[in-house]
Design a protein around this motif. Structure first.
Motif, PDB file in Angstrom:
ATOM      1  N   GLU A 110      16.267  -6.513  -9.724  1.00 29.19           N
ATOM      2  CA  GLU A 110      16.010  -5.069  -9.739  1.00 29.19           C
ATOM      3  C   GLU A 110      15.048  -4.669 -10.862  1.00 29.19           C
ATOM      4  O   GLU A 110      14.216  -3.783 -10.693  1.00 29.19           O
ATOM      5  N   SER A 111      15.148  -5.365 -12.017  1.00 30.04           N
ATOM      6  CA  SER A 111      14.275  -5.009 -13.149  1.00 30.04           C
ATOM      7  C   SER A 111      12.812  -5.302 -12.799  1.00 30.04           C
ATOM      8  O   SER A 111      11.914  -4.519 -13.124  1.00 30.04           O
ATOM      9  N   ILE A 112      12.574  -6.402 -12.117  1.00 29.81           N
ATOM     10  CA  ILE A 112      11.194  -6.764 -11.739  1.00 29.81           C
ATOM     11  C   ILE A 112      10.690  -5.819 -10.643  1.00 29.81           C
ATOM     12  O   ILE A 112       9.551  -5.350 -10.676  1.00 29.81           O
ATOM     13  N   ARG A 113      11.563  -5.513  -9.691  1.00 31.37           N
ATOM     14  CA  ARG A 113      11.181  -4.588  -8.609  1.00 31.37           C
ATOM     15  C   ARG A 113      10.821  -3.214  -9.193  1.00 31.37           C
ATOM     16  O   ARG A 113       9.891  -2.546  -8.742  1.00 31.37           O
ATOM     17  N   ALA A 114      11.583  -2.782 -10.224  1.00 30.24           N
ATOM     18  CA  ALA A 114      11.300  -1.482 -10.864  1.00 30.24           C
ATOM     19  C   ALA A 114       9.898  -1.496 -11.462  1.00 30.24           C
ATOM     20  O   ALA A 114       9.146  -0.526 -11.319  1.00 30.24           O
ATOM     21  N   GLU A 115       9.530  -2.597 -12.115  1.00 26.43           N
ATOM     22  CA  GLU A 115       8.179  -2.698 -12.706  1.00 26.43           C
ATOM     23  C   GLU A 115       7.109  -2.688 -11.624  1.00 26.43           C
ATOM     24  O   GLU A 115       6.101  -1.993 -11.736  1.00 26.43           O
ATOM     25  N   GLU A 116       7.338  -3.485 -10.568  1.00 26.03           N
ATOM     26  CA  GLU A 116       6.352  -3.554  -9.472  1.00 26.03           C
ATOM     27  C   GLU A 116       6.155  -2.179  -8.832  1.00 26.03           C
ATOM     28  O   GLU A 116       5.020  -1.735  -8.621  1.00 26.03           O
ATOM     29  N   LEU A 117       7.278  -1.503  -8.544  1.00 23.33           N
ATOM     30  CA  LEU A 117       7.184  -0.182  -7.907  1.00 23.33           C
ATOM     31  C   LEU A 117       6.497   0.812  -8.832  1.00 23.33           C
ATOM     32  O   LEU A 117       5.692   1.629  -8.405  1.00 23.33           O
ATOM     33  N   GLY A 118       6.824   0.708 -10.129  1.00 24.74           N
ATOM     34  CA  GLY A 118       6.226   1.608 -11.120  1.00 24.74           C
ATOM     35  C   GLY A 118       4.713   1.489 -11.122  1.00 24.74           C
ATOM     36  O   GLY A 118       4.002   2.493 -11.158  1.00 24.74           O
ATOM     37  N   SER A 119       4.200   0.239 -11.041  1.00 24.50           N
ATOM     38  CA  SER A 119       2.742   0.117 -11.083  1.00 24.50           C
ATOM     39  C   SER A 119       2.120   0.487  -9.730  1.00 24.50           C
ATOM     40  O   SER A 119       1.039   1.063  -9.690  1.00 24.50           O
ATOM     41  N   LEU A 120       2.797   0.237  -8.617  1.00 19.30           N
ATOM     42  CA  LEU A 120       2.228   0.628  -7.320  1.00 19.30           C
ATOM     43  C   LEU A 120       2.238   2.146  -7.121  1.00 19.30           C
ATOM     44  O   LEU A 120       1.326   2.712  -6.519  1.00 19.30           O
ATOM     45  N   LEU A 121       3.304   2.789  -7.642  1.00 19.86           N
ATOM     46  CA  LEU A 121       3.479   4.221  -7.360  1.00 19.86           C
ATOM     47  C   LEU A 121       3.134   5.111  -8.561  1.00 19.86           C
ATOM     48  O   LEU A 121       3.249   6.344  -8.483  1.00 19.86           O
ATOM     49  N   ASP A 122       2.782   4.449  -9.683  1.00 24.25           N
ATOM     50  CA  ASP A 122       2.284   5.151 -10.854  1.00 24.25           C
ATOM     51  C   ASP A 122       3.299   6.116 -11.486  1.00 24.25           C
ATOM     52  O   ASP A 122       2.954   7.245 -11.855  1.00 24.25           O
ATOM     53  N   VAL A 123       4.563   5.694 -11.548  1.00 24.39           N
ATOM     54  CA  VAL A 123       5.596   6.461 -12.261  1.00 24.39           C
ATOM     55  C   VAL A 123       6.468   5.472 -13.035  1.00 24.39           C
ATOM     56  O   VAL A 123       6.462   4.274 -12.742  1.00 24.39           O
ATOM     57  N   ASN A 124       7.230   6.001 -14.017  1.00 27.09           N
ATOM     58  CA  ASN A 124       8.153   5.130 -14.769  1.00 27.09           C
ATOM     59  C   ASN A 124       9.462   5.010 -14.016  1.00 27.09           C
ATOM     60  O   ASN A 124      10.099   6.030 -13.729  1.00 27.09           O
ATOM     61  N   ILE A 125       9.857   3.786 -13.723  1.00 27.90           N
ATOM     62  CA  ILE A 125      11.086   3.599 -12.936  1.00 27.90           C
ATOM     63  C   ILE A 125      12.071   2.734 -13.725  1.00 27.90           C
ATOM     64  O   ILE A 125      11.703   1.687 -14.268  1.00 27.90           O
TER      65      ILE A 125
ATOM     66  N   ASN B 158       0.830  -1.219   0.000  1.00 26.74           N
ATOM     67  CA  ASN B 158       0.000   0.000   0.000  1.00 26.74           C
ATOM     68  C   ASN B 158       0.856   1.257   0.000  1.00 26.74           C
ATOM     69  O   ASN B 158       1.677   1.436   0.904  1.00 26.74           O
ATOM     70  N   PRO B 159       0.652   2.139  -0.993  1.00 27.83           N
ATOM     71  CA  PRO B 159       1.364   3.424  -0.963  1.00 27.83           C
ATOM     72  C   PRO B 159       0.960   4.221   0.286  1.00 27.83           C
ATOM     73  O   PRO B 159      -0.200   4.177   0.693  1.00 27.83           O
ATOM     74  N   ILE B 160       1.927   4.914   0.897  1.00 30.04           N
ATOM     75  CA  ILE B 160       1.645   5.692   2.124  1.00 30.04           C
ATOM     76  C   ILE B 160       2.223   7.104   2.000  1.00 30.04           C
ATOM     77  O   ILE B 160       3.107   7.344   1.165  1.00 30.04           O
ATOM     78  N   GLY B 161       1.740   7.987   2.856  1.00 32.65           N
ATOM     79  CA  GLY B 161       2.323   9.341   2.980  1.00 32.65           C
ATOM     80  C   GLY B 161       2.264  10.165   1.712  1.00 32.65           C
ATOM     81  O   GLY B 161       3.117  11.028   1.516  1.00 32.65           O
ATOM     82  N   GLY B 162       1.285   9.881   0.846  1.00 32.11           N
ATOM     83  CA  GLY B 162       1.167  10.651  -0.415  1.00 32.11           C
ATOM     84  C   GLY B 162       2.300  10.324  -1.378  1.00 32.11           C
ATOM     85  O   GLY B 162       2.697  11.164  -2.193  1.00 32.11           O
ATOM     86  N   SER B 163       2.852   9.083  -1.301  1.00 30.61           N
ATOM     87  CA  SER B 163       4.049   8.766  -2.093  1.00 30.61           C
ATOM     88  C   SER B 163       3.866   8.893  -3.614  1.00 30.61           C
ATOM     89  O   SER B 163       4.752   9.453  -4.264  1.00 30.61           O
ATOM     90  N   PRO B 164       2.738   8.439  -4.218  1.00 31.62           N
ATOM     91  CA  PRO B 164       2.651   8.606  -5.672  1.00 31.62           C
ATOM     92  C   PRO B 164       2.688  10.088  -6.077  1.00 31.62           C
ATOM     93  O   PRO B 164       3.384  10.464  -7.017  1.00 31.62           O
ATOM     94  N   ARG B 165       1.976  10.927  -5.301  1.00 30.76           N
ATOM     95  CA  ARG B 165       1.972  12.381  -5.599  1.00 30.76           C
ATOM     96  C   ARG B 165       3.373  12.961  -5.437  1.00 30.76           C
ATOM     97  O   ARG B 165       3.839  13.749  -6.249  1.00 30.76           O
ATOM     98  N   ALA B 166       4.049  12.542  -4.380  1.00 33.11           N
ATOM     99  CA  ALA B 166       5.392  13.079  -4.097  1.00 33.11           C
ATOM    100  C   ALA B 166       6.355  12.736  -5.230  1.00 33.11           C
ATOM    101  O   ALA B 166       7.098  13.594  -5.715  1.00 33.11           O
ATOM    102  N   LEU B 167       6.334  11.482  -5.702  1.00 33.26           N
ATOM    103  CA  LEU B 167       7.272  11.070  -6.758  1.00 33.26           C
ATOM    104  C   LEU B 167       6.980  11.780  -8.073  1.00 33.26           C
ATOM    105  O   LEU B 167       7.895  12.132  -8.812  1.00 33.26           O
ATOM    106  N   LYS B 168       5.694  11.993  -8.356  1.00 28.70           N
ATOM    107  CA  LYS B 168       5.319  12.665  -9.622  1.00 28.70           C
ATOM    108  C   LYS B 168       5.965  14.040  -9.742  1.00 28.70           C
ATOM    109  O   LYS B 168       6.220  14.511 -10.841  1.00 28.70           O
ATOM    110  N   ARG B 169       6.246  14.660  -8.623  1.00 32.41           N
ATOM    111  CA  ARG B 169       6.817  16.006  -8.657  1.00 32.41           C
ATOM    112  C   ARG B 169       8.256  16.009  -9.181  1.00 32.41           C
ATOM    113  O   ARG B 169       8.815  17.064  -9.461  1.00 32.41           O
ATOM    114  N   PHE B 170       8.842  14.808  -9.294  1.00 28.87           N
ATOM    115  CA  PHE B 170      10.203  14.714  -9.821  1.00 28.87           C
ATOM    116  C   PHE B 170      10.215  14.533 -11.342  1.00 28.87           C
ATOM    117  O   PHE B 170      11.261  14.327 -11.945  1.00 28.87           O
ATOM    118  N   TYR B 171       9.022  14.564 -11.953  1.00 29.81           N
ATOM    119  CA  TYR B 171       8.916  14.399 -13.413  1.00 29.81           C
ATOM    120  C   TYR B 171       8.294  15.660 -14.007  1.00 29.81           C
ATOM    121  O   TYR B 171       7.506  16.330 -13.329  1.00 29.81           O
TER     122      TYR B 171
END
Ligand code: G3P
Ligand code: MG
Length: 382
Positions: free
Chosen positions: A91-106, A57-70
């Motif tokens: 690492e490649s699989i973790r990048a995909e998983e994080l990307g879909s949970l946090l809604d950014v390209n990693i 579960n994303p916490i602390g407004g993390s998807p919004r926070a990361l979007k500000r870096f793009y």
């Protein structure tokens, strides 16, 4: 005058305590004008568990926070990495998983896990039989790092009849037996693993079955890598981290790999004449922060292809570590020293009102979103 008023408002929202002078405002304005085209002179390392996620579960407004870096087109404008002690998948699989949970390209490059430094041990054990312990796909991780003869502890234990006297009581082992087709994927099966000496053991991620894993590890480590045979010299043992606890979905912290290490060590030392020898990686080791700095340079270069950054000089003026665990994330950033700046949140292991007594951070905030607000204001990026 109007410009000064706008700048004054921006600066006061950025929690800078000292009174800003007109020359500071002008410097700020100058940087604003140039910040869009010049590479950022700062970078950010995000811890994952207890900062961006609890469980999945994303916490602390993390998807919004990361979007500000793009920027609006989705291009990365601020170099950042995930600096986690967790792991269990490449690492490649973790990048995909994080990307879909946090809604950014990693990019896979942005993911540094506890076990990432195991890559450096590949040459030493490339063709030797090694055993990989932990949740997820530990053998796949090691195999992607170049280890050619690696078995997960599930696979390895399955070659020995009755090695786990409690196996019949473990309902989930039926499911494991159904996955035996994956047995030969990460190993050259020219020899029976029972007669091959295990040259090293890697604890890649958190152990799923402590009772079986402690039993099998003691067997391997006490016999020079040949379970069931006589006592011999202990093969090397590596842990991806030494976290006593970490924050998952449950309200209080869960036992981590450091707790598992204590259990293995206490039992091994009680039944074996020589003390257990092992090496632990992960935060707070200073080498992890040094490596993160190098990776951040590569991330910076990948998002500013038209700028040549001299990697031999210290380029970053500030590197922010955002973490939830004082004795791991904050201790690590403090030990690493300049240019690291530590930010502690209250969404994970740390739940205090003020700062931590033993490992005080440079800044304490409630959430990762607040941390990112602070960084972007301080660095004059909107
Ligand atoms: O198992 C994961 C845990 O030990 C720590 O993860 O992201 O908080 O470094 P993280
Ligand atoms: Mg954490």
């Amino acid at each position: 005058m109007k410009i000064l008023q706008i700048l004054r408002r921006k600066l006061s929202s950025s929690q800078i305590r000292s009174t800003a002078t007109p020359s500071l405002y002008l410097a700020f304005f100058y940087r604003q004008l140039h910040s869009s085209s010049n590479p950022a002179s700062f970078g950010v390392a995000f811890d994952i568990d207890g900062i961006l996620l609890r469980g999945s579960n994303p916490i602390g407004g993390s998807p919004r926070a990361l979007k500000r870096f793009y920027d609006d087109s989705g291009t990365l404008k601020v170099p950042y990495v995930f600096l986690t002690n967790g792991g269990g998948v490449p690492e490649s699989i973790r990048a995909e998983e994080l990307g879909s949970l946090l809604d950014v390209n990693i990019l896979p490059l942005q993911v540094i896990q506890g076990h990432s430094p195991f890559k450096q041990l590949m040459r030493r054990f490339e063709n030797e039989l090694t055993v990989a312990v932990g949740k997820g796909e530990p053998a796949k991780v090691m195999s992607e790092y170049g280890f050619k003869n690696v078995l997960s502890i599930d696979e390895y234990a399955s070659y020995f009849d009755n090695i786990d006297p409690l196996a019949q009581y473990k309902k989930w082992t039926d499911k494991l037996d159904g996955n035996q087709s994956s047995k030969s994927k990460h190993i050259a099966l020219s020899n029976d693993p029972c007669s091959q000496r295990v040259a090293a053991v890697f604890v890649v991620s958190d152990s799923v079955d402590w009772s079986r894993d402690i039993q099998v590890l003691c067997d391997i480590l006490r016999t020079g890598g040949l379970p069931g045979k006589e006592i011999a010299h202990q093969p090397p043992l590596f842990f991806a981290n030494d976290d006593l606890a970490y924050q998952a979905l449950f309200p209080s912290e869960r036992l981590g790999m450091g707790a598992f290490r204590i259990a293995v060590e206490s039992i091994f030392n009680a039944i074996h004449p020589a003390a257990l020898k092992y090496t632990s990686y992960g935060k707070p080791n200073p080498s992890v922060f040094k490596n993160a700095e190098t990776v951040l340079m590569h991330v910076l270069q990948s998002c500013h292809t038209n700028h040549q950054v001299d990697g031999r000089k210290q380029f970053f003026k500030t590197l922010y570590m955002i973490g939830d665990n004082p004795s791991v994330d904050i201790k690590g950033a403090r030990q690493a020293g300049s240019p690291w700046f530590s930010i502690l949140t209250r969404t994970g292991v740390f739940k205090g009102k003020e700062n931590h007594d033993d490992f005080p951070a440079d800044l304490v905030v409630d959430t990762v979103e607040e941390a990112v607000d602070y960084i972007l204001s301080k660095e004059c990026i909107s």
